[in-house]
Design a protein around this motif. Structure first.
Motif: not given
Length: 184
Positions: A5-10, A19-22, A27-30, A34-35
């Motif tokens: 699975k890869k990060c969902r950020i393009e 959460g679908g993120w790397c 950590e930025r989202f947390r 905002d990721p």
């Protein structure tokens, strides 16, 4: 067959964490909600120290090694215990050994290699009317290293080593008399 699975950020090719993120985007989202927010932008390091009128190369935090050292020690790169010709460094001070000295600069003929002048050497140079030579020293008669009155000071000359030829010693004695004979 397992798919990674890869990060969902393009455009992000890092592995999925939560959460679908790397990890970085999570950590930025947390932190920021905002990721894509926050993060550190790469700022290129300047070539010269950012301190005023300093041309030295940068070592850390946009400062040269000297200014960075002051920044680490005092929290401000402009603060220092001593500055050349400021904060009383050019005034007379008592050393831990009891002598009186001040910063005079490397151009002073009575200065030590570090640019400091001992008061007793400066007083004796004024008494004899010339800078002291490397083989001359000043002795305090009463043993008080801070008592630099001319009447308390004696000029001492380092003698020649033992085992000299008699004619060399006579020549040396004549030289000493020519240099110091007027001081009797």
């Amino acid at each position: 067959m397992t798919t990674e699975k890869k990060c969902r950020i393009e455009g992000c090719k890092n592995k999925y964490k939560s959460g679908g993120w790397c990890h970085a985007h999570y950590e930025r989202f947390r932190r920021y909600g905002d990721p894509l927010a926050g993060g550190t932008a790469h700022v290129p390091r300047p070539e010269k120290c950012s301190a005023q009128d300093c041309e030295k190369p940068v070592v850390a935090k946009c400062f040269c090694s000297g200014h960075y050292s002051l920044f680490r020690k005092y929290g401000d790169h402009t603060k220092a215990k001593y500055k050349w010709g400021k904060n009383g460094r050019d005034q007379w001070h008592k050393t831990s050994h009891g002598y009186i000295w001040r910063y005079s600069g490397y151009d002073d003929p009575n200065a030590a290699p570090n640019g400091f002048v001992y008061q007793h050497r400066e007083v004796m140079a004024n008494v004899i009317g010339r800078p002291l030579k490397s083989y001359e020293s000043v002795h305090h008669k009463n043993g008080d290293r801070s008592d630099n009155r001319p009447e308390n000071l004696e000029l001492w000359v380092k003698s020649r080593p033992a085992g000299q030829r008699a004619q060399d010693l006579v020549a040396w004695a004549r030289e000493i008399i020519s240099q110091y004979g007027h001081m009797q």
